[in-house]
Design an enzyme around this catalytic site. Structure first.
Site, PDB file in Angstrom:
ATOM      1  N   ARG A 214       4.962  -7.041  -5.985  1.00 46.67           N
ATOM      2  CA  ARG A 214       6.084  -6.906  -6.933  1.00 46.67           C
ATOM      3  C   ARG A 214       7.103  -8.005  -6.670  1.00 46.67           C
ATOM      4  O   ARG A 214       7.679  -8.577  -7.601  1.00 46.67           O
ATOM      5  CB  ARG A 214       6.755  -5.541  -6.758  1.00 46.67           C
ATOM      6  N   PHE A 230       0.629  -0.206 -17.784  1.00 52.42           N
ATOM      7  CA  PHE A 230       0.361   0.847 -16.792  1.00 52.42           C
ATOM      8  C   PHE A 230       1.520   0.849 -15.781  1.00 52.42           C
ATOM      9  O   PHE A 230       1.324   0.734 -14.579  1.00 52.42           O
ATOM     10  CB  PHE A 230      -0.966   0.613 -16.053  1.00 52.42           C
ATOM     11  N   ASP A 252       3.255   3.035 -20.462  1.00 51.46           N
ATOM     12  CA  ASP A 252       2.416   3.978 -19.729  1.00 51.46           C
ATOM     13  C   ASP A 252       1.986   5.099 -20.664  1.00 51.46           C
ATOM     14  O   ASP A 252       2.723   5.459 -21.577  1.00 51.46           O
ATOM     15  CB  ASP A 252       3.163   4.562 -18.527  1.00 51.46           C
ATOM     16  N   ASP A 301      -1.404  -3.480 -14.151  1.00 52.46           N
ATOM     17  CA  ASP A 301      -1.585  -2.734 -12.897  1.00 52.46           C
ATOM     18  C   ASP A 301      -2.278  -1.414 -13.221  1.00 52.46           C
ATOM     19  O   ASP A 301      -1.704  -0.344 -13.092  1.00 52.46           O
ATOM     20  CB  ASP A 301      -0.202  -2.501 -12.251  1.00 52.46           C
ATOM     21  N   CYS A 341      -7.244  -1.732  -8.137  1.00 55.19           N
ATOM     22  CA  CYS A 341      -7.061  -0.966  -6.906  1.00 55.19           C
ATOM     23  C   CYS A 341      -8.305  -0.146  -6.606  1.00 55.19           C
ATOM     24  O   CYS A 341      -8.288   0.772  -5.799  1.00 55.19           O
ATOM     25  CB  CYS A 341      -5.845  -0.054  -7.015  1.00 55.19           C
TER      26      CYS A 341
END
Length: 400
Positions: A214, A230, A252, A301, A341
């Site tokens: 970030r 996201f 989101d 993300d 991730c």
């Protein structure tokens, strides 16, 4: 009564021998002696050579998780205190400890348990039966070790409400460990303040692994028009905002996340130029493209599109689709930050997928940097599951 002994089949235990901590059900030849699931057992190679001690659970494909490679070491409070102390000393050297992951399971040689510190609150996630027995002791030891540095922990909350516990034959649980306390916690990271909901937020309430990623986007966002997809609780969007972005849109699919992110924007005095919308990213990106929208910086993300090897094909499609759409929305010479991730979407596959997306939309990528998870989530070599976050920043150029 002696400890049960797990003996490996000949030629098995490759992961263990290369430095890993896991023994799978199909690697075991025999288990001699009495044991209950969750007990500590001795591990021997096929020829009786001692490999260490770990805890056993026949419900799980990962039947034994190793605690020590020395079979003469007792798994007791003294050993746990050493592990906890080592973990804290390491964190003090490598990260800002205001908020950080204190214990990262296998990578801190405490398999199956994760502990996050949000200011003066700890959040615990226990994923394996054997370590679950030591959970309260580990919390007690963390309180003790932190107190030595003048840090008082106001409360501890357990977030073991995760499906993988079922594979261990355990119930999903959440709740206070010790006295109750208000579960909304204010934290600060990279100069950005957040309200973290440790009781009902995703996972343990906030994703600490992206902390320095970030920070890495801040320098690109000054005076920029930014799209953060996201966004969850708004973390990338707020880092862009605090760095002086002209306008930021965070997206989101969860209204709860959007409400939290909006509250976080207010908390930082950024409500004027950081806005959040509740939309499905896969539907929104083509709409923005149709309208001819362009951004200086686009951030992706996404959640892990794959939790298993079997769904990898669909995941690749998903990653390719959003990256391709995002590249079309970046101004010529603008920037794309993109990550995965998912442990199964490994570095090679992720890199290849982004390359395909760029080729499909005739964009040329200039890599600014490649990063992984913050160092409070150390990557233990040979424990592959500890390396999961891949994070790229690219400059996106039209074909020239």
């Amino acid at each position: 009564m002696g400890m049960a002994v797990v003996t490996l089949k000949k030629g098995e235990g490759r992961l263990l021998k290369s430095g890993g901590m896991w023994i799978f059900d199909n690697e075991i030849d025999t288990v001699m002696g009495n044991f209950e699931n969750g007990d500590i057992v001795l591990v021997h190679d096929f020829d009786g050579y001692p490999m260490g001690r770990g805890f056993i659970n026949t419900n799980s494909k990962i039947t034994v998780r190793l605690m020590t490679r020395d079979e003469n070491v007792d798994i007791n409070e003294e050993l746990l205190e050493k592990r906890v102390r080592d973990a804290w000393e390491y964190r003090k050297k490598v990260v800002d400890t205001g908020c950080c992951r204190l214990i990262f399971a296998e990578a801190d040689f405490l398999p199956g348990i994760v502990v996050d510190k949000f200011s003066d609150v700890l959040v615990v996630q226990s994923l394996a039966l054997g370590i679950d027995r030591f959970k309260e002791t580990i919390v007690k030891l963390l309180r003790k070790v932190l107190a030595e540095d003048g840090i008082t922990i106001r409360g501890v909350y357990e977030r073991s409400d995760v499906k993988v516990r079922k594979q261990e034959g355990m119930e999903m649980v959440k709740g206070f460990i010790g006295p109750e306390f208000p579960t909304l916690v204010q934290i600060e990271e990279n100069g950005v303040k957040y309200e973290v909901d440790v009781k009902d937020g995703q996972k343990t309430g906030f994703f600490l692994d992206q902390k320095y990623n970030r920070l890495a986007i801040q320098k690109l966002c000054k005076n920029a028009k930014v799209l953060d997809c996201f966004t969850h609780t708004g973390s990338f969007a707020l880092n862009a905002g605090i760095a002086g972005a002209a306008s930021v849109t965070g997206v989101d699919a969860s209204q709860l996340a959007v409400d939290q992110a909006t509250a976080n924007a207010t908390l930082n005095g950024l409500s004027d130029n950081v806005k959040f919308i509740c939309e499905d990213v896969f539907e929104l990106l083509p709409e923005l493209e149709e309208k001819g929208e362009k951004f200086d910086v686009v951030i992706l993300d996404p959640p892990a599109f794959t939790k298993s090897r079997n769904s990898i094909k669909n995941a690749v499609k998903g990653y390719r689709e959003i990256n391709l759409r995002a590249m079309k929305l970046v101004k010529d010479g603008g920037f794309l930050a993109t990550c995965s991730c998912s442990h199964f979407m490994d570095y090679e596959l992720f890199t290849k997928t982004i390359g395909q997306a760029a080729k499909n939309v005739h964009k040329r990528l200039r890599q600014v940097e490649y990063r992984t998870q913050a160092p409070d989530h150390p990557i233990l070599w040979a424990a592959d599951e500890s390396y999961y976050l891949k994070f790229y920043i690219f400059q996106v150029c039209n074909d020239r």
